[in-house]
Motif scaffolding. Sequence first.
Motif, PDB file in Angstrom:
ATOM      1  N   GLN A  83     -19.156   3.720 -31.539  1.00  0.00           N
ATOM      2  CA  GLN A  83     -17.859   3.802 -30.870  1.00  0.00           C
ATOM      3  C   GLN A  83     -18.448   2.732 -29.519  1.00  0.00           C
ATOM      4  O   GLN A  83     -18.525   3.876 -28.260  1.00  0.00           O
ATOM      5  N   LEU A 120     -15.316   1.623 -26.909  1.00  0.00           N
ATOM      6  CA  LEU A 120     -13.826   1.142 -26.829  1.00  0.00           C
ATOM      7  C   LEU A 120     -13.515   0.007 -26.028  1.00  0.00           C
ATOM      8  O   LEU A 120     -13.988  -0.072 -24.305  1.00  0.00           O
ATOM      9  N   GLY A 175     -11.529  -1.619 -31.014  1.00  0.00           N
ATOM     10  CA  GLY A 175     -12.637  -0.734 -31.086  1.00  0.00           C
ATOM     11  C   GLY A 175     -14.168  -1.300 -32.089  1.00  0.00           C
ATOM     12  O   GLY A 175     -13.677  -1.900 -32.664  1.00  0.00           O
ATOM     13  N   LYS A 194      -8.536   3.864 -31.422  1.00  0.00           N
ATOM     14  CA  LYS A 194      -8.842   5.267 -31.545  1.00  0.00           C
ATOM     15  C   LYS A 194      -8.293   6.661 -31.860  1.00  0.00           C
ATOM     16  O   LYS A 194      -9.006   7.494 -32.033  1.00  0.00           O
TER      17      LYS A 194
END
Length: 309
Positions: A259, A261, A267, A300
Motif C-alpha cells: 500500500q 497512500l 491509494g 484506506k
Amino acid sequence: MTNKNFAQWKQLHYLWDSLEHFKNTWDRIPGIHTIQFTSGQKNLDIYVNENIEDASHRAIPIFFSGAISNRTTQLGPFFSGLGMTKKLDLPLIAIADPTLDDDRSLKLGWYLGNATDNLNKNLSETLDTLHQILGKELILVGGSGGGFAALNAGLDTKVSTTTLVWNPQTDIFEYSSRFVKDYLRSQYNFSHDTLRRDDWKKYCRTRTDIATRTSVITASTLLRPRRLVYLQNSGDSHRTDHLLPLWTATTTGELVEGQNLLGHSCGVYIAEFATGHAPPPASLIGSVLHELMDPDIDVKEIDSLKEFS
C-alpha cells in the motif's frame, strides 16, 4: 455505422442529435444511447443498464474499455463492465471508444480520437452531463488502455469523481510500439517510413500532443480525483514504465510493495494480483468497486485491500 452492430447487445437503441438534446430529454432510460456531436466529430455510444433507475445507489460506475482482441471478427460498439455489475447488482454506464469506429483493424485507441474530433472535450462534457442528470458521484473504471482513459477523463471533468484503475498506461508512447503505431497510422495518417524513424516517438508526439493528451504523467492525475484506487501487478513492466514516472511526478515519497497512500483519498497498491500484465481477479476488482459505491468510505478503509497494507 457499418462497423457497428447494436443488435448484438439486445438493448433498445436511442439516437440523440446533440448532448443538449440528451441532457434535456433522457429520463434514466436503460439501453444504448448514441450521442451525436458537431459534423465531423465522432459519436459517443453509451450502454446504460437497468439498475440506473435504482435510487438506493449513491454512485455510478463508468466503465472504459481497453484493447479489443479478435477485432477483425467483431463489430463495435465495445462495452466493458456488464458482467461484473450484473453480478454485483450495480448500476452501469459503459462508454465505447469511438476511436475504433471507423477502422476495423484498430484494437486500441485510448479514447483519444484524432486531431479534429474534439473527443477529450466531448467525453468530459458528457461525463459532467451524466453527473448533472443523475446527481450521483461518478466512479471512472478501467484497466490497461481503459485505465489510461479513466485517468485522462478524470483530469477534465468539472465535477469531482472517484477513479478505479488497474495496470493502466500513463504515457501511450511507452506502451507496446505495435499498438501505438497502429493508432498513429489510423488516426494521424503517419506513414510507415515515419514510424520506422529512430526518433518516431518524439517526432509523432509533436503532432499528436497539439490535439490531445497522450500522457497523464502529472501530479494532478493522482491527486485531482476525490478518491483514487490504483492496482498494479508487481511483475508487470507497467510498474516501472508507467506507474513509477507518475508517482515520481506526484511525490518524493518512496514507492513500495503493498500500500502507498497519499492522504486518505489516493491509494496505489502494488502486489502480485496477477501474472505480468493480466488484470487482477474480477472478484477483487468487484469487491473494491462495491465498497467504493459508498461515497463516505476513505480509500484506506477499503476492506478488500487491507491485506496489502
